[in-house]
Enzyme design. Structure first.
Site, short mmCIF file in Angstrom:
data_model
loop_
_atom_site.label_atom_id
_atom_site.label_comp_id
_atom_site.label_asym_id
_atom_site.label_seq_id
_atom_site.Cartn_x
_atom_site.Cartn_y
_atom_site.Cartn_z
CG LEU A 119 27.64 126.56 48.17
CD1 LEU A 119 28.24 126.07 46.90
CD2 LEU A 119 26.93 127.78 48.04
CG ASP A 120 33.09 123.35 49.79
OD1 ASP A 120 32.49 122.59 50.19
OD2 ASP A 120 34.05 123.58 48.93
CB SER A 121 31.94 127.03 55.33
OG SER A 121 33.32 126.71 55.42
#
Length: 349
Positions: A119-121
């Site tokens: 999951l993207d930062s």
């Protein structure tokens, strides 16, 4: 001379040890006895407390090493999925008091822990975690369905396709209507082809494209690949912002979707906010543990509750408690990229 010295010494001793009344002598003896008893009791209590603490830590270590299955945690905005996994590991180790000096000479055992889909930062939401033999189930989480709520911003394009990147283009959006957006969503539903973002976990020569981009190296876009969108709807439109509800399969990039929607509307767009609300059977509201519940007991309970959510062929049999009090804990990470192909192989790091 010796007799004189003896007399002086005797005199000194007599002065120092002057007679004490009987009652006072008895009280002093009683007080001394009481002080000694209290001190002994304190030492014993401290020993018991230390012993109980050791037993308690050993029991927690045993429980930690016996955990096996899949559960979900709530990832906030900011840390990467790998950083969050490391934070989880550190909390569990600290709670179990491991590794500790008394374990260093004993047999080594590995605790496997990993996540099933990056999951993207800049995103928040459900992150599925496998522990113990549950890490073998993460591949199914990677390829399974996911649901997102995404807020897009019209009129701006960035190099990362989200709000964390550098603005690369700006176009007018004032003539775009809600009907315009709803009218094109069907083009992005079903089995479609999608070009992944340059800033992604996809790899070139063993290195992530995002890492190469940050170094300023020239990177060619990956070719379009087949992906699946099960459902796509517009929840809200308040120019320049629009909110989408998306359910998709593995390997799908919401950032690419929002960018493509902007292009289809003869404008441009980037992702302002992204929340993963569901991954497989795990939902953000019902199953994702917040950080204040990242404890051995809470995770054990979550594993028990979540076991009934998994398909029968993936359900794990309860494992027998291992003799972990005779073993030392080390950690092994298994990280999966949200892609398909050889880069998705589960590898310990």
């Amino acid at each position: 001379m010796a007799a004189a010295e003896a007399a002086v010494l005797s005199s000194s001793l007599e002065i120092d040890t002057a007679p004490v009344p009987e009652a006072a002598e008895t009280a002093a003896a009683t007080a001394a006895t009481s002080s000694a008893t209290a001190a002994a009791a304190a030492v014993a209590a401290a020993a018991r407390t230390g012993s109980e603490a050791t037993v308690s830590k050993a029991a927690l270590a045993t429980k930690l090493l016996s955990l096996s299955g899949v559960f979900a945690v709530h990832k906030p905005k900011g840390p990467t999925s790998a950083e969050l996994l490391n934070r989880l590991k550190e909390k569990l180790l600290a709670e179990a008091g491991m590794p500790s000096p008394e374990w260093t000479k004993r047999k080594k055992q590995t605790l496997k822990i990993g996540h099933g889909g990056t999951l993207d930062s800049a995103a928040r939401g459900v992150l599925v975690v496998g522990i113990g033999r549950g890490t073998k189930m993460l591949t199914s989480m990677l390829s399974g369905s996911k649901r997102y709520t995404a807020i897009g911003e019209l009129g701006k394009a960035t190099d990362t396709l989200d709000s964390t990147g550098r603005v690369t283009e700006e176009k007018p959006y004032d003539k775009i209507t809600q009907e315009d957006i709803e009218g094109i969503l069907q083009k992005f539903t079903g089995n479609i082809m999608q070009v992944p973002p340059l800033y992604s976990a996809l790899k070139k020569d063993g290195q992530r494209l995002s890492t190469l981009m940050k170094r300023g190296e020239a990177v060619e876009a990956k070719p379009a690949r087949p992906v699946t969108v099960y459902s796509l709807s517009l929840q809200k439109f308040q120019p320049p912002f629009f909110t989408l509800d998306v359910e998709c399969g593995g390997g799908f990039y919401i950032r690419s979707l929002v960018s493509d929607i902007g292009k289809e509307l003869s404008s441009c767009a980037n992702v302002l906010e992204l929340t993963r609300t569901k991954q497989g059977p795990f939902t953000l509201e019902e199953h994702a543990l917040p950080e204040d519940r990242w404890t051995i007991d809470d995770i054990a309970q979550s594993l028990e509750r979540c076991s009934c959510l998994l398909p029968a062929e993936l359900a794990l049999k309860k494992s027998k408690p291992e003799e972990s009090t005779e073993q030392v804990l080390s950690c092994e990470f298994i990280t999966l990229n949200e892609t398909k192909g050889e880069d998705d192989m589960i590898k310990p790091s």
